[in-house]
Design a protein around this motif. Structure first.
Motif, mmCIF file in Angstrom:
data_model
loop_
_atom_site.group_PDB
_atom_site.id
_atom_site.type_symbol
_atom_site.label_atom_id
_atom_site.label_comp_id
_atom_site.label_asym_id
_atom_site.label_seq_id
_atom_site.Cartn_x
_atom_site.Cartn_y
_atom_site.Cartn_z
ATOM 1 N N THR A 72 0.789 -1.231 0.000
ATOM 2 C CA THR A 72 0.000 0.000 0.000
ATOM 3 C C THR A 72 0.823 1.284 0.000
ATOM 4 N N GLU A 73 2.108 1.194 0.360
ATOM 5 C CA GLU A 73 2.944 2.389 0.468
ATOM 6 C C GLU A 73 4.103 2.315 -0.523
ATOM 7 N N VAL A 74 4.403 3.443 -1.150
ATOM 8 C CA VAL A 74 5.470 3.513 -2.155
ATOM 9 C C VAL A 74 6.475 4.577 -1.738
ATOM 10 N N PHE A 75 7.757 4.254 -1.821
ATOM 11 C CA PHE A 75 8.842 5.149 -1.405
ATOM 12 C C PHE A 75 9.807 5.333 -2.578
ATOM 13 N N ALA A 76 9.944 6.553 -3.036
ATOM 14 C CA ALA A 76 10.864 6.823 -4.136
ATOM 15 C C ALA A 76 12.306 6.677 -3.659
ATOM 16 N N LYS A 77 13.126 6.009 -4.456
ATOM 17 C CA LYS A 77 14.540 5.870 -4.103
ATOM 18 C C LYS A 77 15.277 7.186 -4.339
ATOM 19 N N PRO A 78 16.209 7.537 -3.457
ATOM 20 C CA PRO A 78 16.985 8.757 -3.659
ATOM 21 C C PRO A 78 17.931 8.602 -4.850
ATOM 22 N N SER A 79 18.330 9.716 -5.412
ATOM 23 C CA SER A 79 19.142 9.693 -6.629
ATOM 24 C C SER A 79 20.522 9.084 -6.407
ATOM 25 N N ASP A 80 20.995 9.041 -5.150
ATOM 26 C CA ASP A 80 22.330 8.504 -4.881
ATOM 27 C C ASP A 80 22.299 7.019 -4.514
ATOM 28 N N TRP A 81 21.124 6.372 -4.616
ATOM 29 C CA TRP A 81 21.008 4.957 -4.276
ATOM 30 C C TRP A 81 21.812 4.088 -5.249
ATOM 31 N N VAL A 82 22.565 3.144 -4.702
ATOM 32 C CA VAL A 82 23.295 2.168 -5.512
ATOM 33 C C VAL A 82 22.807 0.756 -5.234
ATOM 34 N N SER A 105 13.022 1.942 -9.226
ATOM 35 C CA SER A 105 12.900 3.323 -8.771
ATOM 36 C C SER A 105 12.243 3.478 -7.406
ATOM 37 N N TYR A 106 11.665 2.389 -6.871
ATOM 38 C CA TYR A 106 10.877 2.482 -5.654
ATOM 39 C C TYR A 106 11.164 1.322 -4.709
ATOM 40 N N TRP A 107 10.884 1.586 -3.422
ATOM 41 C CA TRP A 107 10.607 0.526 -2.466
ATOM 42 C C TRP A 107 9.098 0.554 -2.221
ATOM 43 N N SER A 108 8.523 -0.580 -1.942
ATOM 44 C CA SER A 108 7.100 -0.647 -1.598
ATOM 45 C C SER A 108 6.941 -1.513 -0.357
ATOM 46 N N ALA A 109 6.049 -1.108 0.539
ATOM 47 C CA ALA A 109 5.800 -1.849 1.777
ATOM 48 C C ALA A 109 4.380 -1.543 2.240
ATOM 49 N N ASP A 110 4.009 -2.102 3.398
ATOM 50 C CA ASP A 110 2.672 -1.892 3.930
ATOM 51 C C ASP A 110 2.645 -0.914 5.092
ATOM 52 N N ASN A 111 3.797 -0.358 5.464
ATOM 53 C CA ASN A 111 3.808 0.598 6.564
ATOM 54 C C ASN A 111 4.733 1.756 6.235
ATOM 55 N N SER A 112 4.491 2.879 6.896
ATOM 56 C CA SER A 112 5.292 4.087 6.694
ATOM 57 C C SER A 112 5.361 4.836 8.031
ATOM 58 N N PRO A 113 6.554 5.363 8.389
ATOM 59 C CA PRO A 113 7.779 5.344 7.599
ATOM 60 C C PRO A 113 8.517 4.008 7.706
ATOM 61 N N ILE A 114 9.546 3.861 6.876
ATOM 62 C CA ILE A 114 10.472 2.753 7.004
ATOM 63 C C ILE A 114 11.883 3.321 7.028
ATOM 64 N N TYR A 115 12.821 2.519 7.509
ATOM 65 C CA TYR A 115 14.210 2.960 7.655
ATOM 66 C C TYR A 115 15.086 2.092 6.758
ATOM 67 N N ILE A 116 15.951 2.752 6.019
ATOM 68 C CA ILE A 116 16.678 2.050 4.958
ATOM 69 C C ILE A 116 18.159 2.383 5.028
ATOM 70 N N ARG A 117 18.969 1.348 4.916
ATOM 71 C CA ARG A 117 20.419 1.521 4.753
ATOM 72 C C ARG A 117 20.767 1.112 3.333
ATOM 73 N N TYR A 118 21.564 1.940 2.678
ATOM 74 C CA TYR A 118 21.920 1.637 1.293
ATOM 75 C C TYR A 118 23.312 2.187 0.968
ATOM 76 N N VAL A 119 23.924 1.600 -0.042
ATOM 77 C CA VAL A 119 25.185 2.117 -0.552
ATOM 78 C C VAL A 119 24.886 3.343 -1.407
ATOM 79 N N SER A 120 25.599 4.427 -1.127
ATOM 80 C CA SER A 120 25.360 5.707 -1.796
ATOM 81 C C SER A 120 26.539 6.109 -2.670
ATOM 82 N N ASN A 121 26.219 6.666 -3.831
ATOM 83 C CA ASN A 121 27.282 7.216 -4.691
ATOM 84 C C ASN A 121 27.326 8.734 -4.590
ATOM 85 N N ASP A 122 26.847 9.271 -3.483
ATOM 86 C CA ASP A 122 26.912 10.704 -3.244
ATOM 87 C C ASP A 122 28.370 11.159 -3.210
#
Length: 213
Positions: A72-82, A105-122
């Motif tokens: 039910t919930e959609v989260f746009a990935k940040p531009s620096d996501w790897v 381009s997205y993460w999808s889940a059933d709850n919001s907010p969610i917490y995400i760790r990702y490799v960044s190319n910032d």
């Protein structure tokens, strides 16, 4: 500390070429390194869960997007996501979120907010060379040499030899990074999550056409 010039000269040394004093030097060997460099660094970052490139965010769902089906919930990935490393229900990453989609381009889940760790190319994280451990720098040097070798040296046997050394360097860099991990990592996404995410290129949730705004 890694510098672009030092990486270029290490790659040239592996290929058997003369060192350069300038990454903008107008010789074919240096121009080849320039053409390959950005893609090489991007691909090296994508191969591991590098701690020096890690970003953690609180993601709030996009209220302007309503999925047609599924989560039910959609989260746009940040531009620096790897690369996604872990998704959690809480900010301390005590409760891993196991049921989610990881699309292009997205993460999808059933709850919001969610917490995400990702490799960044910032530019302040994965692309910041002052943060690179020596083992990762060596991996980049050898990957750059491997991809540039045939164009510069025309030696398939040398390319193969550099490739083997590159593979050892990549393994060493990954092992060293794992030893430096100060937080437990979640298990990687399940095959179901990966397979579902891989379908996005055929028009699933990573495609904006499948969402109703």
């Amino acid at each position: 500390m890694a510098t672009k010039l030092a990486i270029f000269n290490a790659a040239l040394n592996e290929i058997g070429e003369t060192a350069t004093a300038d990454t903008g030097e107008g010789v074919e060997a240096v121009r080849t390194l320039v053409r390959n460099y950005d893609r090489v660094v991007a691909d090296c970052l994508a191969t591991g869960s590098w701690n020096f490139a890690m970003e953690t965010i609180k993601a709030v769902s996009d209220t302007g997007v309503t999925p047609e089906f599924g989560f039910t919930e959609v989260f746009a990935k940040p531009s620096d996501w790897v690369r996604t490393i872990g998704v959690s229900e809480d900010e301390y990453f005590s409760f891993p979120l196991l049921h989610y989609y990881d699309d292009v381009s997205y993460w999808s889940a059933d709850n919001s907010p969610i917490y995400i760790r990702y490799v960044s190319n910032d530019t302040g994280l994965g692309m910041e060379m002052t943060r690179w451990p020596a083992a990762f720098t060596r991996f980049v040097e050898l990957e750059l040499a491997h991809r540039s070798c045939l164009r510069i040296n025309q030696s398939g046997s040398l390319k193969d030899a550099i490739g083997k050394e590159r593979d050892r360097a990549r393994k060493a860099a990954l092992n060293q990074d794992a030893m430096n991990e100060n937080q437990p990592k979640f298990p990687p996404p399940s095959s179901w999550t990966q397979a579902r995410g891989g379908r996005s290129s055929r028009g699933d949730r990573g495609n904006r056409g499948s969402l109703i705004g």
